[in-house]
Each structure stands twice: as structure tokens, then as C-alpha cells.
Design a protein around this motif. Structure first.
Motif, PDB file in Angstrom:
ATOM      1  N   PRO A 159       0.783  -1.241   0.000  1.00 34.07           N
ATOM      2  CA  PRO A 159       0.000   0.000   0.000  1.00 34.07           C
ATOM      3  C   PRO A 159       0.819   1.297   0.000  1.00 34.07           C
ATOM      4  O   PRO A 159       0.477   2.232  -0.726  1.00 34.07           O
ATOM      5  CB  PRO A 159      -0.860  -0.110   1.270  1.00 34.07           C
ATOM      6  CG  PRO A 159      -0.389  -1.313   2.009  1.00 34.07           C
ATOM      7  CD  PRO A 159       0.340  -2.169   1.035  1.00 34.07           C
ATOM      8  N   ILE A 160       1.905   1.345   0.763  1.00 34.56           N
ATOM      9  CA  ILE A 160       2.625   2.622   0.839  1.00 34.56           C
ATOM     10  C   ILE A 160       3.266   2.986  -0.499  1.00 34.56           C
ATOM     11  O   ILE A 160       3.450   4.169  -0.816  1.00 34.56           O
ATOM     12  CB  ILE A 160       3.665   2.635   1.991  1.00 34.56           C
ATOM     13  CG1 ILE A 160       4.139   4.056   2.238  1.00 34.56           C
ATOM     14  CG2 ILE A 160       4.824   1.680   1.713  1.00 34.56           C
ATOM     15  CD1 ILE A 160       4.795   4.298   3.553  1.00 34.56           C
ATOM     16  N   GLU A 161       3.561   1.969  -1.310  1.00 34.82           N
ATOM     17  CA  GLU A 161       4.155   2.242  -2.632  1.00 34.82           C
ATOM     18  C   GLU A 161       3.076   2.457  -3.699  1.00 34.82           C
ATOM     19  O   GLU A 161       3.347   3.059  -4.727  1.00 34.82           O
ATOM     20  CB  GLU A 161       5.050   1.067  -3.067  1.00 34.82           C
ATOM     21  CG  GLU A 161       6.259   0.822  -2.180  1.00 34.82           C
ATOM     22  CD  GLU A 161       7.252   1.989  -2.177  1.00 34.82           C
ATOM     23  OE1 GLU A 161       7.257   2.781  -3.154  1.00 34.82           O
ATOM     24  OE2 GLU A 161       8.003   2.109  -1.187  1.00 34.82           O
ATOM     25  N   GLU A 162       1.873   1.949  -3.443  1.00 30.37           N
ATOM     26  CA  GLU A 162       0.884   1.904  -4.520  1.00 30.37           C
ATOM     27  C   GLU A 162      -0.306   2.840  -4.311  1.00 30.37           C
ATOM     28  O   GLU A 162      -1.193   2.901  -5.153  1.00 30.37           O
ATOM     29  CB  GLU A 162       0.391   0.456  -4.704  1.00 30.37           C
ATOM     30  CG  GLU A 162       1.505  -0.488  -5.125  1.00 30.37           C
ATOM     31  CD  GLU A 162       1.106  -1.946  -5.022  1.00 30.37           C
ATOM     32  OE1 GLU A 162      -0.003  -2.289  -5.460  1.00 30.37           O
ATOM     33  OE2 GLU A 162       1.894  -2.741  -4.472  1.00 30.37           O
ATOM     34  N   ILE A 163      -0.331   3.525  -3.156  1.00 35.76           N
ATOM     35  CA  ILE A 163      -1.412   4.485  -2.906  1.00 35.76           C
ATOM     36  C   ILE A 163      -0.781   5.866  -2.774  1.00 35.76           C
ATOM     37  O   ILE A 163       0.245   6.033  -2.114  1.00 35.76           O
ATOM     38  CB  ILE A 163      -2.185   4.105  -1.617  1.00 35.76           C
ATOM     39  CG1 ILE A 163      -2.886   2.758  -1.803  1.00 35.76           C
ATOM     40  CG2 ILE A 163      -3.205   5.185  -1.249  1.00 35.76           C
ATOM     41  CD1 ILE A 163      -3.519   2.210  -0.538  1.00 35.76           C
ATOM     42  N   ASP A 164      -1.376   6.871  -3.427  1.00 37.81           N
ATOM     43  CA  ASP A 164      -0.767   8.203  -3.459  1.00 37.81           C
ATOM     44  C   ASP A 164      -1.191   9.091  -2.298  1.00 37.81           C
ATOM     45  O   ASP A 164      -0.488  10.031  -1.946  1.00 37.81           O
ATOM     46  CB  ASP A 164      -1.099   8.895  -4.791  1.00 37.81           C
ATOM     47  CG  ASP A 164      -0.525   8.109  -5.960  1.00 37.81           C
ATOM     48  OD1 ASP A 164       0.638   7.674  -5.851  1.00 37.81           O
ATOM     49  OD2 ASP A 164      -1.234   7.912  -6.963  1.00 37.81           O
ATOM     50  N   PHE A 165      -2.372   8.844  -1.745  1.00 38.31           N
ATOM     51  CA  PHE A 165      -2.814   9.603  -0.567  1.00 38.31           C
ATOM     52  C   PHE A 165      -3.948   8.837   0.105  1.00 38.31           C
ATOM     53  O   PHE A 165      -4.585   7.978  -0.520  1.00 38.31           O
ATOM     54  CB  PHE A 165      -3.282  11.014  -0.939  1.00 38.31           C
ATOM     55  CG  PHE A 165      -4.553  11.031  -1.743  1.00 38.31           C
ATOM     56  CD1 PHE A 165      -5.797  11.135  -1.119  1.00 38.31           C
ATOM     57  CD2 PHE A 165      -4.533  10.892  -3.132  1.00 38.31           C
ATOM     58  CE1 PHE A 165      -6.977  11.110  -1.857  1.00 38.31           C
ATOM     59  CE2 PHE A 165      -5.706  10.872  -3.872  1.00 38.31           C
ATOM     60  CZ  PHE A 165      -6.932  10.990  -3.234  1.00 38.31           C
ATOM     61  N   VAL A 166      -4.178   9.160   1.371  1.00 38.92           N
ATOM     62  CA  VAL A 166      -5.243   8.501   2.138  1.00 38.92           C
ATOM     63  C   VAL A 166      -6.041   9.574   2.873  1.00 38.92           C
ATOM     64  O   VAL A 166      -5.457  10.483   3.479  1.00 38.92           O
ATOM     65  CB  VAL A 166      -4.653   7.510   3.176  1.00 38.92           C
ATOM     66  CG1 VAL A 166      -5.770   6.840   3.973  1.00 38.92           C
ATOM     67  CG2 VAL A 166      -3.776   6.467   2.512  1.00 38.92           C
ATOM     68  N   GLU A 167      -7.351   9.492   2.783  1.00 40.24           N
ATOM     69  CA  GLU A 167      -8.215  10.295   3.669  1.00 40.24           C
ATOM     70  C   GLU A 167      -8.776   9.301   4.682  1.00 40.24           C
ATOM     71  O   GLU A 167      -9.580   8.434   4.327  1.00 40.24           O
ATOM     72  CB  GLU A 167      -9.349  10.966   2.887  1.00 40.24           C
ATOM     73  CG  GLU A 167      -8.919  12.111   1.981  1.00 40.24           C
ATOM     74  CD  GLU A 167      -8.587  13.397   2.752  1.00 40.24           C
ATOM     75  OE1 GLU A 167      -8.940  13.520   3.945  1.00 40.24           O
ATOM     76  OE2 GLU A 167      -7.969  14.291   2.132  1.00 40.24           O
ATOM     77  N   VAL A 185       3.284   9.263   1.522  1.00 41.76           N
ATOM     78  CA  VAL A 185       1.861   9.060   1.235  1.00 41.76           C
ATOM     79  C   VAL A 185       1.077  10.028   2.124  1.00 41.76           C
ATOM     80  O   VAL A 185       0.824   9.733   3.293  1.00 41.76           O
ATOM     81  CB  VAL A 185       1.447   7.573   1.428  1.00 41.76           C
ATOM     82  CG1 VAL A 185       1.825   7.032   2.785  1.00 41.76           C
ATOM     83  CG2 VAL A 185      -0.058   7.392   1.199  1.00 41.76           C
ATOM     84  N   PRO A 186       0.764  11.220   1.602  1.00 36.99           N
ATOM     85  CA  PRO A 186       0.050  12.186   2.445  1.00 36.99           C
ATOM     86  C   PRO A 186      -1.230  11.579   3.028  1.00 36.99           C
ATOM     87  O   PRO A 186      -2.010  10.955   2.305  1.00 36.99           O
ATOM     88  CB  PRO A 186      -0.276  13.324   1.484  1.00 36.99           C
ATOM     89  CG  PRO A 186       0.782  13.236   0.426  1.00 36.99           C
ATOM     90  CD  PRO A 186       1.057  11.760   0.271  1.00 36.99           C
ATOM     91  N   VAL A 187      -1.389  11.722   4.338  1.00 37.51           N
ATOM     92  CA  VAL A 187      -2.584  11.210   4.999  1.00 37.51           C
ATOM     93  C   VAL A 187      -3.398  12.406   5.490  1.00 37.51           C
ATOM     94  O   VAL A 187      -2.869  13.300   6.150  1.00 37.51           O
ATOM     95  CB  VAL A 187      -2.223  10.270   6.165  1.00 37.51           C
ATOM     96  CG1 VAL A 187      -3.479   9.838   6.920  1.00 37.51           C
ATOM     97  CG2 VAL A 187      -1.484   9.044   5.650  1.00 37.51           C
ATOM     98  N   ASN A 188      -4.653  12.403   5.148  1.00 39.20           N
ATOM     99  CA  ASN A 188      -5.556  13.521   5.431  1.00 39.20           C
ATOM    100  C   ASN A 188      -5.042  14.850   4.899  1.00 39.20           C
ATOM    101  O   ASN A 188      -4.941  15.834   5.641  1.00 39.20           O
ATOM    102  CB  ASN A 188      -5.875  13.602   6.920  1.00 39.20           C
ATOM    103  CG  ASN A 188      -6.802  12.477   7.343  1.00 39.20           C
ATOM    104  OD1 ASN A 188      -7.718  12.124   6.603  1.00 39.20           O
ATOM    105  ND2 ASN A 188      -6.554  11.887   8.493  1.00 39.20           N
ATOM    106  N   PRO A 189      -4.740  14.907   3.597  1.00 40.84           N
ATOM    107  CA  PRO A 189      -4.345  16.186   3.009  1.00 40.84           C
ATOM    108  C   PRO A 189      -5.427  17.259   3.189  1.00 40.84           C
ATOM    109  O   PRO A 189      -5.116  18.447   3.243  1.00 40.84           O
ATOM    110  CB  PRO A 189      -4.114  15.859   1.530  1.00 40.84           C
ATOM    111  CG  PRO A 189      -4.751  14.533   1.284  1.00 40.84           C
ATOM    112  CD  PRO A 189      -4.702  13.811   2.594  1.00 40.84           C
TER     113      PRO A 189
END
Lengths: 452, 184
Positions: free
Chosen positions: A322-330, A380-384
Motif C-alpha cells: 500500500p505505501i508504494e501503490e497508494i498516493d494519498f489517504v483520507e 503518502v500524504p494522509v488527510n491532506p
């Protein structure tokens, strides 16, 4: 299952109280914003939309049963199909997924997911009581029903188990409030320091007022469509619409009473709960050592529901790291601590590494100056957007708010909606949204992808 | 000198003023009707109170146990899996559980001190919540802990031995049992 597009969305400004509008009018605000964004007026859209799902969490806050139909009615969507969905803090995430299912199954080509909460109808302490009614009212609520208290117990265990520090928790608060500084829809736009967070009034040790989200009034609307539905919308709007698709959904559950959560063995963790990126020898050795020290899973420090929702969504979307394949997480940061717990559930780091991960800089935006000395670069920005802590948490709208912000990120149109592009995640192609209820009882994870 | 920050905001309270009428246009011209859209919202207060007739159903013996200074748990007889809470059926086998007597000493697994709370518990703040682990039980029990200084919270409380105490006058609530440090 058919391909489902997340076409557009709208949010009302989240704020402490909106006495100027009733809840159907608040949803109308978000609905009109969404319509305006795709360039359609209501009568034309009405000819195309097949139905809706409406979410709000609490009948106590609403003091109105069947409030969902009042939204359908006020918006002028009668007599099309609709139903209400509820599941605590995950209400909005569940609503998004139910509308997704309506489209994926072929029941609808164009579906609306609409959510709201009007928490200002009672004072904060009564509101806390209403929220605590979402714990077992025979055994948990009467002992001192208070969600911040429940989460604070998870924190003390997390600290004891892994050495997590309150300063690491405070990093999440600084990050999310600072991100929200650039998001005009957010409720609390503040520049904070670690000291500000720690010096705020203590609510439930060790969580201070700045570790915890606030009560909000707000609404959010998301428009989902099949390929045929999207074609109809584009034809009516007379333009091509940006393509963001819902790649997968996942959902998990756990015991209502936090005390009933299991304390599983290492073998069972690997049998049922481990993610593909935890299958390597290094991770196995890391976890073996945790278990040798007395760690049990999920215990009260981890959310098995969040892990299983992630696992299901990742499997369906073909995500193995996931950390390599997801660009951001809300994700659902009702507490700074639950953001840290969720890093681990979602596999952005291993269980126990959430504290250092929070302070590493990996979950921060590359474009924002936080006034912190962060050892690592943004990964991986989380809650941008600022998350629940800073945007607000009008429960039934929250999971949909995350979807709206994720859609705008993947459309690369944050600037159009926020008036500045500070929070635009560079080259965002895949995002995850995570909605969470109770002490980790219902959790939804949905994966959204930009289609070129 | 207290190290608490000095308050800079007056507490908000909810006693309002009762209004028996509000200004309204005397001439109901189109302009006057249009101007109504600028009106401040009228906010009313509605008290709401209910007495529920709530049965503990199959969990009732647990409360009867507390009234008699007995702490019960639930055990699946075939697997031995034991819950430190009342639970009629086992979540793994789906079969009916049996009642077992839990020890009256346990250890603090996790805790917090609530300095705020839900409205009904505000008068009791600060209070301490604990999740207690018991020898022979696979799960935990939520309860209150007294006999520690709530202003002196410390991670060292985790692992502390505690013993169960019972209210003499039962209220048939889960707070009929509470915990105190065993060494006190």
C-alpha cells in the motif's frame, strides 16, 4: 460487478452550527454545488438520476425519524428509490459503498450518496452522551460512556505496548490542522505547535482537546455512475467529465464491546489478518518478536475491522504494497491516536510502528511548511484535507466528505474547489478513503483511481 | 499558583430570553417578503425525557451476581474460551455459554482519566476507566477504578493488581462492581 465512476461531489462548509438552515437545505447546498460542478440543472439531472442512499448517524441528534426521506423530498427526487443507511462513525463510508453497490450491481446507472449531521441541536456534553449511546448501553455506557475515554484507553495500551509517545500523537494534530489551513471547507484552520497540542486542556488522559475532533453541522453529496450513466450525464452536460473510478470497496467489523475483542496468536494473525507486504521474513521475525514480548492481536490497541476492510479492498484493487501503490489517504482521524492506529491497520507501516511513522514526515504534504523538523520526505500524504480533526466530523457526512476530497484530488482539481493548489497531491492517481465506527466496530475502505 | 492555563473565555450557558414576538414587516410588499430571507433563525428549545423499560434478558444473572459480591464471566464449555463479560453465546462455536465465577483480583490492561465526559457523567469527573484482565479469562472487563490520584496518571498503572469491590446497595448497573489497587 460493473465499473463504477465517482463522477462529482459537493460539501457544505463544515462548522460548529448552521442555525440558518434546516438539514434538508444543508444537503441541498452540497447537492447544488455538485450539480454546478458538472454543469447540470436539477430538472435535467432529475431525468437521469436513478435514486439515492441517504446517511445520518443519530436519530437523537436529528430528533426526526425518517430524516432521509425529507432530504429526498426537499431536493425534488421523489418518487425515485432511496433508503437510509446508518453505522456509527462509518455511516458516510457505508453510504458511499451502498451507492457503489447499487451501480455495480446494475440496479442503478446513476446514484447519489448523500449524508448530513446536525450536531449543534444539543450542547457538546449532551452530544457526547448521544455518541456514547453507540456503545453497549447495558455494560459500557453506564460505566462512564464517553468515546474520548474509550479511545484514550487504547492509547495508554498502545503507548505501553509499543512506546508510542504523546508528541508523536501531537504530530498528527499539527499536520491535519495545518493542512486544513488551505482548505476553505474545514472547520478549524490553525497553525499549531507540538506544545500547543500538549498544553490544550486534558480531556481523557493523555488525549487533549487538540487530539480530538469537534462536533459539526454539515452535509456532503457524491455522484456515482456506471459507464452508461456517465455517458448520459456527459451527453446532458454537453461536455466530457473527468474519469475517477471506484476500483474496490472493503469492509470489516469487530466486537461492539471493546473488552470482548480477541487476543489472537501469531499463527492466527498470519492466517487471517496479515497483508501481502507483511509476508516477508523480516516482517515475520518482527511480529514473532512482538508476540514473544506479549503482544496479542487485535487487543485494544489495534482495529481488526480496519485491517480486514483494507485487506479486502487491497485484494480487490490488486494492491500488494500500500505505501508504494497508494498516493494519498483520507482516513478517519476522530483522534490523533486513531490516525496512528489506522496507519498500522492499513499497512502503511507495521503494527507498533505507527508512532514513529507519524513523526517521520511520510504522512505529511510535500508542499506545506509545518514548522516541524521532519526526518523523512513525504511518501503518502494522509488527510491532506485536514481530516476529521480539522475539517469537522458531521458524522453522516464525514465518509462522503472524504470521498468528495478524494475525487477532487484524483481529478487534479483541488485548486478549482479550494481556491489554491497547496493541498493538491502531485500526480495523484490512486487514493484510499477510510471510514470508521464505534471503538472499531464497522470500518470501510474504498479505493479510488484516476482513469486517463 | 496553579499550572492550569488562565481562562480567557466566559462559560457559555443555555438560559436564553423568552421572546413572545419578533419584528415583522407591517406592509407585506414584495420587497418586504423578499427581505424575510435575511431574517435571523428562530431557535426554540424542546425538552425531551424518556423512561425506558430495559430488560437485561439472559445477562440478568451477571447483575444479580454483582448484588451478591460475585463476579461472573461466560465460558464455552467445549473450548474453554472465557469472556470476562456476560455473553449468552460464544462467537466462535455459536453455542451457548455457561456462567463461571471470575477471580476478584485482576490486572489493569489499559486505563484513562476522564476530565470531561458525557453530560450525565460530568459531575463525576475526573474519573478513571480501566480495562481489567483476569487469570483464566480470554477477554477484558470495563470498569471504574478508584483509590488512585486522577491528577497523577501514569503508564505505570498498567499491570497494577486491582481487586473488585461491590456496592452494598445495588443499583443493578455495571458500576455495582468497581476496582481499587490491591496493595492499597
Amino acid at each position: 460487478m460493473r465499473t463504477v465512476y465517482a463522477v462529482a461531489g459537493g460539501v457544505s462548509k463544515f462548522t460548529k452550527a448552521r442555525p440558518d438552515k434546516t438539514f434538508p437545505a444543508l444537503v441541498k447546498e452540497a447537492y447544488d454545488y455538485m450539480l454546478n460542478d458538472i454543469g447540470l440543472e436539477h430538472p435535467r439531472f432529475y431525468e437521469i438520476v436513478d435514486g439515492s442512499v441517504v446517511s445520518y448517524f443519530s436519530d437523537h441528534f436529528a430528533r426526526q425519524l425518517m430524516a432521509g426521506i425529507m432530504v429526498q423530498d426537499y431536493l425534488g427526487l421523489l418518487p425515485k428509490p432511496s433508503h437510509r443507511v446508518e453505522g456509527g462513525g462509518a455511516t458516510g463510508g457505508l453510504c458511499f459503498q451502498e451507492a457503489y453497490k447499487a451501480v455495480a450491481s446494475g440496479d442503478m446507472d446513476v446514484a447519489l450518496a448523500m449524508g448530513f449531521e446536525t450536531m449543534s441541536h444539543v450542547n457538546t456534553w449532551k452530544g457526547n452522551e448521544f455518541i456514547a449511546l453507540a456503545s453497549d448501553t447495558s455494560f459500557d455506557y453506564p460505566v462512564g460512556g464517553f468515546y474520548s475515554g474509550y479511545y484514550a484507553m487504547m492509547v495508554t495500551r498502545h503507548m505501553k505496548e509499543f512506546g508510542t509517545t504523546v508528541e508523536q500523537l501531537a504530530h498528527v494534530s499539527v499536520k491535519n490542522h495545518m493542512n486544513a489551513y488551505y482548505n476553505p471547507y474545514s472547520q478549524k484552520r490553525r497553525r499549531l505547535t507540538i506544545e500547543d497540542v500538549r498544553n490544550a486542556p486534558m480531556v481523557a488522559w493523555p488525549l487533549t482537546r487538540l487530539d480530538i475532533c469537534v462536533m459539526s453541522d454539515g452535509a456532503a453529496v457524491v455522484l456515482l455512475a456506471s459507464e452508461e450513466g456517465l455517458a448520459k450525464l456527459e451527453k446532458a452536460a454537453g461536455k466530457s467529465l473527468p474519469k475517477v473510478k471506484v476500483a474496490a470497496i472493503g469492509r470489516g467489523t469487530d466486537a461492539m464491546r471493546m473488552s470482548d475483542r480477541p487476543h489472537q496468536s501469531y499463527e492466527d494473525f498470519y492466517r487471517y489478518n496479515a497483508l501481502p507486504n507483511e509476508m516477508d521474513a523480516d516482517s515475520r521475525a518482527y511480529y514473532k518478536e512482538l508476540w514473544d514480548r506479549g503482544f496479542r492481536y487485535p487487543g485494544v490497541h489495534s482495529f481488526r475491522a480496519g485491517r480486514m476492510a483494507s485487506k479486502q479492498a487491497y485484494e480487490r484493487a490488486g494492491i500488494t504494497n500500500p505505501i508504494e501503490e497508494i498516493d494519498f489517504v483520507e482516513l478517519h482521524d476522530a483522534y490523533t491516536s486513531s490516525e496512528i492506529q489506522t496507519y498500522e491497520d492499513m499497512g502503511l507501516c507495521r503494527y507498533g510502528e505507527g508512532g514513529p511513522f507519524a513523526a517521520s514526515g511520510k504522512a505529511f504534504m510535500p508542499t506545506v511548511d509545518y514548522g516541524l523538523d521532519l526526518p523523512e520526505k513525504s511518501k503518502v500524504p494522509v488527510n491532506p484535507s485536514g481530516g476529521l480533526i480539522a475539517c469537522g466530523h458531521p458524522v453522516g457526512a464525514t465518509g462522503l466528505m472524504q470521498a468528495v476530497f478524494a475525487i477532487w484530488q484524483l481529478q487534479h482539481r483541488i485548486k478549482d474547489h479550494f481556491g489554491n493548489d497547496t493541498l493538491q497531491v502531485p500526480n495523484a492517481r490512486r487514493g484510499a478513503i477510510h471510514s470508521h465506527a464505534g471503538t472499531g466496530t464497522y470500518v470501510t475502505v474504498s479505493i479510488l483511481e484516476r482513469e486517463e | 499558583m496553579s499550572d492550569k492555563p488562565i481562562k480567557r473565555k466566559m462559560e457559555e450557558t443555555e438560559e436564553g430570553t423568552t421572546l413572545f414576538n419578533v419584528p415583522f414587516p407591517t406592509e407585506l410588499t414584495p420587497e418586504a417578503l423578499q427581505s424575510l430571507k435575511q431574517m435571523a433563525p428562530i431557535i426554540v428549545k424542546d425538552p425531551y425525557s424518556i423512561t425506558y423499560i430495559h430488560s437485561y434478558g439472559q445477562d440478568s444473572p451477571w447483575f444479580a451476581g454483582l448484588a451478591n459480591k460475585v463476579l461472573l464471566g461466560s465460558r464455552q464449555p467445549e473450548t474453554g474460551y472465557t469472556y470476562a463479560t456476560p455473553r449468552g453465546h460464544d462467537m466462535y462455536t455459536g453455542k451457548e455459554n455457561d456462567w463461571v465465577v471470575l477471580p476478584q483480583e485482576g490486572k489493569v490492561h489499559a486505563f484513562t482519566v476522564c476530565h470531561f465526559g458525557s453530560e450525565s457523567f460530568l459531575p463525576e469527573t475526573p474519573f478513571v476507566l480501566v480495562l481489567v484482565e483476569f487469570e483464566g479469562a480470554n477477554t477484558l472487563l470495563l470498569g471504574r477504578m478508584i483509590g488512585v490520584d486522577p491528577n497523577d496518571a501514569s503508564l505505570d498503572w498498567i499491570g497494577m493488581k486491582v481487586k473488585a469491590k461491590f456496592r452494598r446497595l445495588s443499583k443493578f448497573k455495571p458500576t455495582d462492581v468497581y476496582f481499587v489497587p490491591a496493595e492499597a
